[in-house]
Design a protein around this motif. Structure first.
Motif, PDB file in Angstrom:
ATOM      1  N   ASN A 178       0.707  -0.692   0.148  1.00  0.00           N
ATOM      2  CA  ASN A 178      -0.130   0.090   0.261  1.00  0.00           C
ATOM      3  C   ASN A 178       1.407   1.038  -0.320  1.00  0.00           C
ATOM      4  O   ASN A 178       0.378   2.314   0.371  1.00  0.00           O
ATOM      5  CB  ASN A 178      -0.883  -0.203   1.057  1.00  0.00           C
ATOM      6  CG  ASN A 178      -0.401  -0.225   2.829  1.00  0.00           C
ATOM      7  OD1 ASN A 178       0.855   0.024   2.552  1.00  0.00           O
ATOM      8  ND2 ASN A 178      -1.294   0.151   3.491  1.00  0.00           N
ATOM      9  N   GLN A 179       2.354   0.962  -0.226  1.00  0.00           N
ATOM     10  CA  GLN A 179       3.052   2.165  -0.397  1.00  0.00           C
ATOM     11  C   GLN A 179       3.416   2.774  -1.326  1.00  0.00           C
ATOM     12  O   GLN A 179       3.264   2.027  -2.373  1.00  0.00           O
ATOM     13  CB  GLN A 179       4.039   2.074   0.331  1.00  0.00           C
ATOM     14  CG  GLN A 179       4.243   1.240   1.998  1.00  0.00           C
ATOM     15  CD  GLN A 179       3.556   2.235   3.432  1.00  0.00           C
ATOM     16  OE1 GLN A 179       3.383   3.601   2.789  1.00  0.00           O
ATOM     17  NE2 GLN A 179       3.929   2.140   4.086  1.00  0.00           N
ATOM     18  N   SER A 198       0.150  -4.466   7.905  1.00  0.00           N
ATOM     19  CA  SER A 198       0.616  -4.245   9.141  1.00  0.00           C
ATOM     20  C   SER A 198       0.588  -5.595  10.496  1.00  0.00           C
ATOM     21  O   SER A 198      -0.577  -5.641   9.670  1.00  0.00           O
ATOM     22  CB  SER A 198      -0.255  -2.784   9.338  1.00  0.00           C
ATOM     23  OG  SER A 198       0.198  -1.923  10.588  1.00  0.00           O
ATOM     24  N   GLN A 257       8.107  -0.060  11.204  1.00  0.00           N
ATOM     25  CA  GLN A 257       7.378   1.097  10.221  1.00  0.00           C
ATOM     26  C   GLN A 257       7.967   2.395  11.685  1.00  0.00           C
ATOM     27  O   GLN A 257       7.386   3.272  11.080  1.00  0.00           O
ATOM     28  CB  GLN A 257       6.072   1.338  10.909  1.00  0.00           C
ATOM     29  CG  GLN A 257       4.690  -0.329  10.340  1.00  0.00           C
ATOM     30  CD  GLN A 257       3.361   0.071  10.564  1.00  0.00           C
ATOM     31  OE1 GLN A 257       2.779   0.131  11.660  1.00  0.00           O
ATOM     32  NE2 GLN A 257       3.066  -1.157  10.070  1.00  0.00           N
ATOM     33  N   GLN A 300      -5.883   2.439  12.008  1.00  0.00           N
ATOM     34  CA  GLN A 300      -5.695   0.890  11.749  1.00  0.00           C
ATOM     35  C   GLN A 300      -6.675   0.384  12.523  1.00  0.00           C
ATOM     36  O   GLN A 300      -7.469   0.102  13.787  1.00  0.00           O
ATOM     37  CB  GLN A 300      -4.376   0.313  11.872  1.00  0.00           C
ATOM     38  CG  GLN A 300      -3.107   1.144  11.197  1.00  0.00           C
ATOM     39  CD  GLN A 300      -1.880   0.180  11.574  1.00  0.00           C
ATOM     40  OE1 GLN A 300      -1.840  -0.286  10.636  1.00  0.00           O
ATOM     41  NE2 GLN A 300      -1.319   0.641  12.869  1.00  0.00           N
ATOM     42  N   TYR A 329      -5.652   2.647   4.655  1.00  0.00           N
ATOM     43  CA  TYR A 329      -4.711   3.991   4.741  1.00  0.00           C
ATOM     44  C   TYR A 329      -4.902   4.916   3.836  1.00  0.00           C
ATOM     45  O   TYR A 329      -4.450   5.941   3.450  1.00  0.00           O
ATOM     46  CB  TYR A 329      -2.892   2.968   4.388  1.00  0.00           C
ATOM     47  CG  TYR A 329      -2.222   3.885   4.371  1.00  0.00           C
ATOM     48  CD1 TYR A 329      -1.533   4.560   5.367  1.00  0.00           C
ATOM     49  CD2 TYR A 329      -1.006   3.585   3.798  1.00  0.00           C
ATOM     50  CE1 TYR A 329      -0.240   4.832   5.449  1.00  0.00           C
ATOM     51  CE2 TYR A 329       0.531   4.178   3.032  1.00  0.00           C
ATOM     52  CZ  TYR A 329       0.267   4.549   4.134  1.00  0.00           C
ATOM     53  OH  TYR A 329       1.809   4.878   3.665  1.00  0.00           O
ATOM     54  N   ASN A 341       1.185   8.135  12.095  1.00  0.00           N
ATOM     55  CA  ASN A 341       1.872   7.569  11.565  1.00  0.00           C
ATOM     56  C   ASN A 341       3.318   7.522  11.846  1.00  0.00           C
ATOM     57  O   ASN A 341       3.682   8.491  12.962  1.00  0.00           O
ATOM     58  CB  ASN A 341       1.442   7.106  10.117  1.00  0.00           C
ATOM     59  CG  ASN A 341       1.137   6.142   9.884  1.00  0.00           C
ATOM     60  OD1 ASN A 341       2.554   5.644   9.283  1.00  0.00           O
ATOM     61  ND2 ASN A 341       0.408   5.996   8.683  1.00  0.00           N
ATOM     62  N   SER A 377       5.824   7.393   6.580  1.00  0.00           N
ATOM     63  CA  SER A 377       3.973   7.082   5.397  1.00  0.00           C
ATOM     64  C   SER A 377       4.015   9.485   5.575  1.00  0.00           C
ATOM     65  O   SER A 377       2.614   9.139   4.858  1.00  0.00           O
ATOM     66  CB  SER A 377       3.597   6.529   6.456  1.00  0.00           C
ATOM     67  OG  SER A 377       3.828   4.980   6.201  1.00  0.00           O
ATOM     68  N   GLN A 421       2.696   9.961   1.675  1.00  0.00           N
ATOM     69  CA  GLN A 421       1.296  10.167   1.073  1.00  0.00           C
ATOM     70  C   GLN A 421       0.842  11.491   1.157  1.00  0.00           C
ATOM     71  O   GLN A 421      -0.797  11.758   1.763  1.00  0.00           O
ATOM     72  CB  GLN A 421       0.161   8.924   2.194  1.00  0.00           C
ATOM     73  CG  GLN A 421       0.573   7.686   2.491  1.00  0.00           C
ATOM     74  CD  GLN A 421      -0.199   7.117   1.333  1.00  0.00           C
ATOM     75  OE1 GLN A 421      -1.166   6.761   1.133  1.00  0.00           O
ATOM     76  NE2 GLN A 421       1.110   6.280   0.746  1.00  0.00           N
TER      77      GLN A 421
END
Ligand code: GCU
Length: 347
Positions: A54-55, A110, A168, A194, A215, A232, A236, A240
């Protein structure tokens, strides 16, 4: 409403993965490949695996996994790992399901997602369980028997094997309305978390009310004020672009977060010994590269977010200490969780 949306996302993700497979994105030659015994031989059959992430492509996870894919393909002809960034194969909750049913072979998810399959994973998501990133990586990527049993625990029910983890880093809060110094500052504010019970409790310990959300939906969630804040790591926050819509970062450092690399158990067991050795060596290099990249990426993220207008504020450690420490008591509810916690803490 919630169910409808989830099923919709899931069918979109499935449609995407089927379309990719139809385009030759996946080849599955895993059955009956006795010929590649002693293997990794040129022309041996293998699986071109898809990995859901998801990054973005400039995140350390993408960089380390992409390199992993390349070295693995060279060392194990017929095999490969294609990393799909930006939730292209679905958000993490969907990716977990797709790996379980075998429509996608691998994913990074995660720790929060695995809590929902086996509550013992909660231990490694607790505030204060890890001293720092090095401690975390040692517990997770040099697992003792207890941790290994946890990693294998999803195979029977879900056909998911946990291979290890990426850090993370330390997670802190950021808001659209101003810096945070104490729980009172969060009164009446909503924090995106989350999707797990523990993460709801962490938001409450920080003083906010929790809104679980994927996310990839968070930028819009902050922009449209569905939520006022999130938590976060800096990497991120920057990749993001959340600093654009929530420019106040406050260092609560409430947890050292953890991502897991997961693989469909049938795909893993279809690897012969030589392929498996290449795979394990590739993963070992990948998490080490990721850990090395992490500090630099964090500094770049802070600099980049500041240039974009974000402010970073230190928070007195004692402000949330008591409420966060109490969470461990609340969430350690069986002997195995206690043993995992004690082992990680070196008790
Ligand atoms: C981090 C983590 C992701 C997770 C995300 C989130 O970026 O690396 O795996 O999905 O936090 O807050 O959802």
């Amino acid at each position: 409403m919630r169910i409808t949306k989830t099923s919709l996302l899931l069918s979109t993700a499935l449609a995407t993965s089927l379309a990719l497979a139809a385009c030759g994105g996946a080849s599955n030659g895993t059955e009956g490949d006795g010929e590649s015994e002693g293997g990794g031989a040129a022309g041996g059959e293998g699986t071109e695996m898809r990995l859901a992430l998801n990054q973005t492509e400039d995140h350390p996870s993408y960089i380390a996994l992409d390199n992993f894919g390349q070295t693995f393909a060279e060392g194990a002809p017929g095999w490969g790992i294609d990393v799909y960034p930006n939730e292209q194969l679905g958000a993490q909750a969907e990716a977990l399901q797709l790996v379980s049913d075998g429509s996608v072979e691998m994913a990074i998810v995660s720790g929060a997602q695995l809590e929902n399959l086996n509550e013992d994973f909660t231990v490694y998501n607790l505030p204060k369980v890890f001293e720092d990133v090095d401690h975390q990586m040692q517990v997770i990527n040099e697992p003792d028997e207890l941790t290994q049993d946890l990693f294998d625990s999803l195979e029977e029910g879900s056909k998911i094997t946990v291979l290890g983890g990426f850090t993370q880093g330390s997670r802190s809060v950021y808001t659209s309305f101003g810096p945070i110094e104490s729980a009172e500052d969060f009164a009446g504010k909503k924090m995106r978390v989350q999707e797990s019970p523990l993460n709801i409790s962490i938001a409450e310990a920080l003083g906010a009310s929790a809104t679980p959300m994927a996310y990839g939906e968070l930028y819009t969630g902050l922009q449209s004020k569905v939520v006022d804040s999130a938590e976060n790591n800096e990497v991120s926050y920057f990749t993001q672009k959340h600093y654009e819509v929530a420019p106040y970062w406050s260092y609560t450092n409430h947890v050292v977060g953890l991502d897991y690399l997961i693989i469909n158990s049938d795909v893993l067991s279809s690897m012969d010994d030589d392929v498996r050795a290449e795979f394990d060596a590739g993963w070992d290099a990948a998490w080490k590269e990721h850990t090395e990249l992490w500090n630099e990426a964090t500094q770049e993220a802070i600099d980049g977010a500041k240039e974009g207008g974000a402010t970073f504020t230190e928070v007195d450690d004692s402000a949330f200490e008591e409420a966060l420490t109490a969470i461990a008591d609340e969430y350690i509810s069986n002997d195995n969780q206690q043993a995992l916690y004690d082992q990680a803490r070196g008790n």
